[in-house]
Design an enzyme around this catalytic site. Structure first.
Site, mmCIF file in Angstrom:
data_model
loop_
_atom_site.group_PDB
_atom_site.id
_atom_site.type_symbol
_atom_site.label_atom_id
_atom_site.label_comp_id
_atom_site.label_asym_id
_atom_site.label_seq_id
_atom_site.Cartn_x
_atom_site.Cartn_y
_atom_site.Cartn_z
ATOM 1 N N LYS A 185 33.728 40.425 33.693
ATOM 2 C CA LYS A 185 34.250 41.696 33.475
ATOM 3 C C LYS A 185 34.449 41.879 31.757
ATOM 4 O O LYS A 185 33.499 41.489 31.148
ATOM 5 C CB LYS A 185 35.662 41.777 33.980
ATOM 6 C CG LYS A 185 35.756 41.561 35.449
ATOM 7 C CD LYS A 185 36.926 41.632 36.199
ATOM 8 C CE LYS A 185 36.798 41.371 37.586
ATOM 9 N NZ LYS A 185 37.660 41.848 38.370
ATOM 10 N N GLY A 202 41.685 40.211 41.530
ATOM 11 C CA GLY A 202 42.554 39.772 40.594
ATOM 12 C C GLY A 202 43.856 39.568 41.073
ATOM 13 O O GLY A 202 44.936 39.473 40.199
ATOM 14 N N GLU A 247 34.260 44.380 48.354
ATOM 15 C CA GLU A 247 35.394 44.048 47.763
ATOM 16 C C GLU A 247 36.620 44.925 47.729
ATOM 17 O O GLU A 247 36.671 45.948 47.317
ATOM 18 C CB GLU A 247 35.262 43.995 46.206
ATOM 19 C CG GLU A 247 34.086 43.014 45.575
ATOM 20 C CD GLU A 247 34.233 42.761 44.192
ATOM 21 O OE1 GLU A 247 34.131 41.515 43.961
ATOM 22 O OE2 GLU A 247 34.056 43.638 43.352
ATOM 23 N N ASN A 276 31.555 37.256 37.901
ATOM 24 C CA ASN A 276 31.668 38.556 36.927
ATOM 25 C C ASN A 276 32.476 38.329 35.951
ATOM 26 O O ASN A 276 33.944 38.248 36.114
ATOM 27 C CB ASN A 276 31.987 39.822 38.024
ATOM 28 C CG ASN A 276 32.327 41.225 37.204
ATOM 29 O OD1 ASN A 276 31.974 41.043 36.044
ATOM 30 N ND2 ASN A 276 33.086 41.927 37.876
ATOM 31 N N GLU A 281 36.620 48.726 39.624
ATOM 32 C CA GLU A 281 37.272 49.125 38.120
ATOM 33 C C GLU A 281 36.219 50.412 37.537
ATOM 34 O O GLU A 281 37.061 50.995 36.796
ATOM 35 C CB GLU A 281 37.140 47.940 37.290
ATOM 36 C CG GLU A 281 38.201 46.801 37.793
ATOM 37 C CD GLU A 281 37.750 45.363 37.593
ATOM 38 O OE1 GLU A 281 36.909 45.140 36.741
ATOM 39 O OE2 GLU A 281 38.517 44.303 38.095
ATOM 40 N N GLY A 292 35.362 36.742 39.941
ATOM 41 C CA GLY A 292 35.783 37.276 38.802
ATOM 42 C C GLY A 292 36.292 36.308 37.868
ATOM 43 O O GLY A 292 35.675 35.394 37.108
ATOM 44 N N GLY A 293 37.664 36.399 38.081
ATOM 45 C CA GLY A 293 38.676 35.282 37.253
ATOM 46 C C GLY A 293 38.094 33.779 37.337
ATOM 47 O O GLY A 293 38.020 33.289 36.043
ATOM 48 N N HIS A 338 31.420 49.002 41.060
ATOM 49 C CA HIS A 338 32.578 48.030 40.906
ATOM 50 C C HIS A 338 33.896 48.789 41.051
ATOM 51 O O HIS A 338 33.963 50.110 40.411
ATOM 52 C CB HIS A 338 32.661 47.053 39.738
ATOM 53 C CG HIS A 338 33.725 45.954 39.899
ATOM 54 N ND1 HIS A 338 35.077 46.060 39.693
ATOM 55 C CD2 HIS A 338 33.459 44.745 40.355
ATOM 56 C CE1 HIS A 338 35.682 45.074 40.008
ATOM 57 N NE2 HIS A 338 34.949 44.294 40.455
ATOM 58 N N SER A 386 39.570 37.493 44.634
ATOM 59 C CA SER A 386 40.242 36.211 44.445
ATOM 60 C C SER A 386 39.477 35.150 45.148
ATOM 61 O O SER A 386 40.386 33.970 45.673
ATOM 62 C CB SER A 386 41.708 36.311 45.004
ATOM 63 O OG SER A 386 42.288 37.459 44.270
HETATM 64 P P1 PGA Z 1 38.584 38.387 41.085
HETATM 65 O O1 PGA Z 1 37.739 39.558 40.837
HETATM 66 O O2 PGA Z 1 37.619 37.106 41.531
HETATM 67 O O3 PGA Z 1 39.214 37.903 39.776
HETATM 68 O O4 PGA Z 1 39.441 38.810 42.106
HETATM 69 C C1 PGA Z 1 36.410 39.891 41.766
HETATM 70 C C2 PGA Z 1 35.890 40.956 41.303
HETATM 71 O O5 PGA Z 1 36.299 42.069 40.692
HETATM 72 O O6 PGA Z 1 34.512 41.211 41.258
#
Ligand code: PGA
Length: 227
Positions: free
Chosen positions: A11, A155, A149, A9, A102, A207-208, A100, A186
């Site tokens: 983002k 993050g 999640e 992802n 967010e 994500g990251g 998600h 993460s």
């Molecule tokens: P992250 O994000 O791997 O950067 O923690 C995961 C996500 O929000 O899908």
């Protein structure tokens, strides 16, 4: 060996040019995945403006990576300024992420709105990855993949323990009947194997760690190297 589902992802990151460069970088390093593709389904969740470019570049490079949207309208086409409908998304992507944390936190998306989004996405023929922060949150019918999640793990560099994630994923499976449930929060190349080694966890949602194509390839390779 079990089949692993991984959705990267991005983002709200990457211009169209940066998205094209990601695919070029991924192609360059994809030799590391030779012989591993059969065990893997992977999706990249990219900004709407980049979807077409990414799809064309992946197709041209013959890479078996699917494109996902990070959002879809809860409405049909019409007078809904700024919205991108399922029908529009379906021309350039096969998947969409809905729910998600967010989107829930910053854009006020409620369970009701999210249910409507799932209905519109399914009506357009999209496959849905539906994210939940725990095993108590409602999962609308018809979703294809559920992502567990925990909000505090997104993050932050802090993950749930693989054992606890496995038990939450098991609960989600028994409550919702979902066949594919993945863990996000993460996840990196260094810890992915500990999650996919758990019996109930079918994959991950990084994500990251999906932003750099080389890092993402390392993560994919580590996930499917797990015995
Ligand atoms: P992250 O994000 O791997 O950067 O923690 C995961 C996500 O929000 O899908």
């Amino acid at each position: 060996m079990k089949h692993i589902f991984i959705a990267g992802n991005w983002k709200s990151n990457k211009t169209i040019g940066e998205s094209a460069a990601w695919v070029a970088g991924f192609k360059e390093k994809s030799i590391a995945l030779e012989g591993k593709w059969e065990a893997l389904t992977t999706v990249v969740c990219v900004p709407s403006l980049s979807m077409q470019t990414v799809k064309e570049a992946l197709t041209a490079a013959a890479l078996p990576v699917a494109v996902a949207s990070q959002n879809v309208s809860a409405y049909d086409e019409g007078a809904y300024t700024g919205e991108v409908t399922g029908k529009m998304v379906k021309e350039v992507a096969d998947w969409v992420i809905i729910g998600h944390s967010e989107r829930r936190k910053y854009f006020g998306e409620t369970d009701e709105i999210l249910k409507n989004k799932v209905e519109k996405a399914k009506a357009a023929g999209l496959k849905v990855i539906y994210c939940v922060p725990d095993d108590a949150t409602v999962v609308p019918p018809g979703v294809d993949v559920v992502g567990y999640e925990p909000v505090w793990a997104i993050g932050t560099g802090k993950t749930d323990s693989p054992e606890n994630a496995n038990s939450v994923v098991s609960n989600i499976k028994s409550k919702t009947g979902a066949a594919i449930v993945i863990y996000g929060g993460s996840v990196t190349a260094d810890n992915v194997a500990t999650f996919v080694a758990q019996p109930a966890i079918d994959g991950v949602l990084p994500g990251g760690a999906s932003l750099d194509p080389e890092k993402y390839i390392r993560l994919l390779a580590a996930a499917v190297s797990n015995p």
